[in-house]
Design a protein around this motif. Structure first.
Motif, PDB file in Angstrom:
ATOM      1  N   ILE A  32      42.426  38.554  47.275  1.00 18.70           N
ATOM      2  CA  ILE A  32      41.777  39.988  47.919  1.00 18.70           C
ATOM      3  C   ILE A  32      40.572  39.713  48.523  1.00 18.70           C
ATOM      4  O   ILE A  32      39.576  39.356  47.620  1.00 18.70           O
ATOM      5  CB  ILE A  32      42.196  40.975  46.717  1.00 18.70           C
ATOM      6  N   HIS A  34      37.562  42.089  49.177  1.00 16.50           N
ATOM      7  CA  HIS A  34      37.296  43.602  48.962  1.00 16.50           C
ATOM      8  C   HIS A  34      35.806  44.095  49.368  1.00 16.50           C
ATOM      9  O   HIS A  34      34.797  43.172  49.237  1.00 16.50           O
ATOM     10  CB  HIS A  34      37.831  43.999  47.771  1.00 16.50           C
ATOM     11  N   MET A  43      40.476  48.524  41.838  1.00 18.91           N
ATOM     12  CA  MET A  43      40.344  47.000  41.430  1.00 18.91           C
ATOM     13  C   MET A  43      40.824  46.801  40.168  1.00 18.91           C
ATOM     14  O   MET A  43      41.507  45.502  40.048  1.00 18.91           O
ATOM     15  CB  MET A  43      38.823  46.631  41.727  1.00 18.91           C
ATOM     16  N   VAL A  46      44.592  45.346  40.423  1.00 17.02           N
ATOM     17  CA  VAL A  46      44.696  43.898  41.023  1.00 17.02           C
ATOM     18  C   VAL A  46      45.164  43.120  39.903  1.00 17.02           C
ATOM     19  O   VAL A  46      44.374  43.096  38.607  1.00 17.02           O
ATOM     20  CB  VAL A  46      43.286  43.151  41.572  1.00 17.02           C
ATOM     21  N   ARG A  52      39.663  37.118  43.545  1.00 12.03           N
ATOM     22  CA  ARG A  52      38.965  38.318  44.122  1.00 12.03           C
ATOM     23  C   ARG A  52      37.686  37.645  44.937  1.00 12.03           C
ATOM     24  O   ARG A  52      36.977  36.909  44.218  1.00 12.03           O
ATOM     25  CB  ARG A  52      38.507  39.146  43.152  1.00 12.03           C
ATOM     26  N   SER A  54      34.385  39.349  46.876  1.00 14.79           N
ATOM     27  CA  SER A  54      33.405  40.642  47.166  1.00 14.79           C
ATOM     28  C   SER A  54      32.660  40.243  48.447  1.00 14.79           C
ATOM     29  O   SER A  54      31.945  39.136  48.598  1.00 14.79           O
ATOM     30  CB  SER A  54      32.644  40.801  46.131  1.00 14.79           C
TER      31      SER A  54
END
Length: 261
Positions: A32, A34, A43, A46, A52, A54
């Motif tokens: 992901i 994001h 979030m 998830v 993840r 960012s």
């Protein structure tokens, strides 16, 4: 074999406002990428096994510039990953989703859009203030109030200063005093109501009711934490009679009525 990228709208923040498709993709996510505007409540959905990344942005500070985000999506897909590019609101409304899609297409990467409820709709639903209303607004326009570095805030002010249209300004907190002054100069009345909503639909939602001539000073005196959306027009005057109270779990110092009355 190259992977695929899903450009997914996370909606305004409340997990209940995710689409079924967005929820299904999140729960099976592998990687992901994001934005900062994706709420922590979303979030939290998830799975812990998902990677993840960012790439959050705020005014004047980009952890990853847009070109870097584009390149990252291509790289991850070329490596064979299925990538969820998760954006607040809708990826095609001030989400730069089409720019990312263009880079993916140029690299031969398959992608799919997954729409989300945009912030304006979320703010309307949580506050009870409509975007259109018979006798008050026959249409609505979404504009960005963001200025790139030292660029001039170049909008068609004469066109925007339509008293029969609701104007919704995204990303405009830093420039709202200038935006209001330009709209007044273009003909909108100085006491036209302005409703500012921060973190719409989330437990952090706050609201400020003001008007065009005072909104800049009100924000300077009582800053609101981004993201802030501004609803400008006669419909905002319905707030005092039509506003929905926040649910019990959202209560707190949520409403500041200043500079209006």
């Amino acid at each position: 074999m190259a992977g695929k990228v899903y450009l997914v709208g996370a909606g305004p923040g409340d997990p209940d406002l995710l689409t079924v498709r967005a929820m299904r993709l999140l729960q099976s996510a592998e990687v992901i990428v994001h934005d900062r505007l994706v709420s922590p409540e979303i979030m939290n959905l998830v799975p812990p096994t998902a990677r993840r990344i960012s790439v959050g942005k705020s005014a004047g500070f980009h952890t990853v510039p847009q070109d870097g985000i584009n390149a990252l999506l291509v790289k991850l897909a070329v490596e064979g990953h299925t990538v969820i590019r998760l954006k607040g609101g809708d990826p095609l409304i001030f989400g730069r989703g089409s720019e990312e899609a263009g880079e993916l297409a140029a690299a031969g990467i398959s992608y799919t859009y997954v729409p989300g409820i945009t912030a304006a709709q979320g703010a309307a639903s949580s506050t009870g203030v409509p975007l259109t209303h018979r006798g008050l607004a026959t249409g609505v326009r979404y504009v960005t109030g963001h200025r790139a570095r030292d660029a001039v805030l170049d909008l068609d002010w004469d066109s925007l200063a339509d008293p029969d249209t609701t104007l919704v300004v995204y990303m405009g907190a830093a420039n709202m005093a200038e935006i209001a002054a330009r709209l007044i100069a273009a003909g909108l009345r100085v006491d036209l109501p302005v409703l500012a909503v921060a973190h719409a639909t989330t437990p952090r939602e706050t609201r400020m009711l003001s008007n065009l001539t005072q909104i800049g000073a009100d924000l300077a005196r009582t800053p609101m934490e981004a993201p802030v959306l501004f609803v400008i027009g006669r419909v905002a005057g319905l707030y005092e009679t039509a506003a929905l109270p926040l649910p019990r779990e959202l209560r707190g110092p949520h409403l500041r009525v200043v500079g209006h009355g």
